[in-house]
Design an enzyme around this catalytic site. Structure first.
Site, PDB file in Angstrom:
ATOM      1  N   ASP A  56     -36.343  12.404   4.007  1.00  0.00           N
ATOM      2  CA  ASP A  56     -35.713  11.408   5.085  1.00  0.00           C
ATOM      3  C   ASP A  56     -35.039  12.420   6.135  1.00  0.00           C
ATOM      4  O   ASP A  56     -34.812  13.550   5.790  1.00  0.00           O
ATOM      5  CB  ASP A  56     -34.406  10.902   4.430  1.00  0.00           C
ATOM      6  CG  ASP A  56     -33.685   9.910   5.231  1.00  0.00           C
ATOM      7  OD1 ASP A  56     -33.107  10.144   6.203  1.00  0.00           O
ATOM      8  OD2 ASP A  56     -33.768   8.732   4.682  1.00  0.00           O
ATOM      9  N   ILE A  57     -34.960  12.135   7.561  1.00  0.00           N
ATOM     10  CA  ILE A  57     -34.594  12.836   8.517  1.00  0.00           C
ATOM     11  C   ILE A  57     -33.028  13.064   8.715  1.00  0.00           C
ATOM     12  O   ILE A  57     -32.509  13.667   9.328  1.00  0.00           O
ATOM     13  CB  ILE A  57     -35.276  12.514   9.818  1.00  0.00           C
ATOM     14  CG1 ILE A  57     -35.102  11.079  10.195  1.00  0.00           C
ATOM     15  CG2 ILE A  57     -36.797  12.841   9.707  1.00  0.00           C
ATOM     16  CD1 ILE A  57     -35.368  10.751  11.698  1.00  0.00           C
ATOM     17  N   ASN A  68     -32.492  -1.049   0.592  1.00  0.00           N
ATOM     18  CA  ASN A  68     -31.742  -2.067   1.191  1.00  0.00           C
ATOM     19  C   ASN A  68     -32.647  -3.249   1.639  1.00  0.00           C
ATOM     20  O   ASN A  68     -33.680  -3.270   2.056  1.00  0.00           O
ATOM     21  CB  ASN A  68     -31.206  -1.225   2.604  1.00  0.00           C
ATOM     22  CG  ASN A  68     -30.238  -0.352   2.297  1.00  0.00           C
ATOM     23  OD1 ASN A  68     -29.436  -0.293   1.249  1.00  0.00           O
ATOM     24  ND2 ASN A  68     -30.361   0.998   2.865  1.00  0.00           N
ATOM     25  N   GLU A  70     -32.442  -0.916   8.300  1.00  0.00           N
ATOM     26  CA  GLU A  70     -32.493  -0.548   9.514  1.00  0.00           C
ATOM     27  C   GLU A  70     -33.960  -0.762  10.243  1.00  0.00           C
ATOM     28  O   GLU A  70     -34.210  -1.101  11.138  1.00  0.00           O
ATOM     29  CB  GLU A  70     -32.052   0.806  10.019  1.00  0.00           C
ATOM     30  CG  GLU A  70     -30.393   0.888   9.833  1.00  0.00           C
ATOM     31  CD  GLU A  70     -30.098   2.209  10.037  1.00  0.00           C
ATOM     32  OE1 GLU A  70     -30.754   3.121  10.493  1.00  0.00           O
ATOM     33  OE2 GLU A  70     -28.671   2.392   9.799  1.00  0.00           O
ATOM     34  N   VAL A  71     -34.965  -0.431   8.986  1.00  0.00           N
ATOM     35  CA  VAL A  71     -36.156  -0.358   9.565  1.00  0.00           C
ATOM     36  C   VAL A  71     -36.962  -1.740   8.870  1.00  0.00           C
ATOM     37  O   VAL A  71     -37.081  -1.818   7.509  1.00  0.00           O
ATOM     38  CB  VAL A  71     -37.057   0.783   9.283  1.00  0.00           C
ATOM     39  CG1 VAL A  71     -38.545   0.660   9.540  1.00  0.00           C
ATOM     40  CG2 VAL A  71     -36.344   2.007  10.067  1.00  0.00           C
ATOM     41  N   HIS A  91     -39.086   0.354   2.101  1.00  0.00           N
ATOM     42  CA  HIS A  91     -39.135   1.736   1.810  1.00  0.00           C
ATOM     43  C   HIS A  91     -38.091   1.822   0.619  1.00  0.00           C
ATOM     44  O   HIS A  91     -37.145   1.196   0.659  1.00  0.00           O
ATOM     45  CB  HIS A  91     -38.658   2.811   3.052  1.00  0.00           C
ATOM     46  CG  HIS A  91     -37.526   2.278   3.607  1.00  0.00           C
ATOM     47  ND1 HIS A  91     -37.325   1.057   4.458  1.00  0.00           N
ATOM     48  CD2 HIS A  91     -36.501   2.986   3.666  1.00  0.00           C
ATOM     49  CE1 HIS A  91     -36.183   1.141   5.088  1.00  0.00           C
ATOM     50  NE2 HIS A  91     -35.739   2.122   4.522  1.00  0.00           N
ATOM     51  N   HIS A 146     -35.779   4.706  -1.276  1.00  0.00           N
ATOM     52  CA  HIS A 146     -35.129   5.900  -1.252  1.00  0.00           C
ATOM     53  C   HIS A 146     -34.776   6.695  -2.421  1.00  0.00           C
ATOM     54  O   HIS A 146     -34.489   5.789  -3.561  1.00  0.00           O
ATOM     55  CB  HIS A 146     -33.710   5.794  -0.688  1.00  0.00           C
ATOM     56  CG  HIS A 146     -33.464   5.314   0.628  1.00  0.00           C
ATOM     57  ND1 HIS A 146     -33.194   6.260   1.799  1.00  0.00           N
ATOM     58  CD2 HIS A 146     -33.629   4.051   1.066  1.00  0.00           C
ATOM     59  CE1 HIS A 146     -33.381   5.470   2.990  1.00  0.00           C
ATOM     60  NE2 HIS A 146     -33.391   4.224   2.669  1.00  0.00           N
TER      61      HIS A 146
END
Length: 112
Positions: A33-34, A91, A99-100, A104, A106
């Site tokens: 993760d960035i 999420n 947000e995206v 995905h 985590h």
């Protein structure tokens, strides 16, 4: 939530945005993760276009769902976090902080 073919993960999957892949198989890619929230913070991103967990469960075949979660397990083992413990986070929807609009997962570990 509507799938956006130009979301950041779709662009990464198409090779339009470079990333250092930690893991890849027929179902997913995984990368750091960035904006990490823990010393180990990796994203596991399915290659198929699902907006979130609900979308995955509604449309995916059992084999693909199993493949995605087997990949999450493989990434955790590769990262060496299985013994010490780790957290999985998804999420689902903007109300939960997604947000995206691309599913995905985590993997977070070694939080102090």
């Amino acid at each position: 939530m509507t799938y956006d073919i130009n979301n950041v993960f779709a662009k990464i999957l198409r090779g339009e945005i470079p990333t250092n892949k930690l893991y890849e198989d027929e179902y997913v890619i995984a990368f750091n993760d960035i904006h990490p929230k823990a010393p180990v913070h990796v994203l596991v991103v399915p290659k198929s276009a699902y907006t979130d967990f609900n979308d995955l469960m509604e449309r995916a075949e059992k084999e693909e769902v199993n493949g995605i979660f087997k990949a999450v397990e493989a990434v955790a083992k590769q990262l060496g976090v299985v013994q010490g413990g780790y957290k999985l986070l998804m999420n689902v929807g903007s109300g939960a902080g997604q947000e995206v609009p691309h599913l995905h997962i985590h993997i977070l570990a070694e939080k102090k």
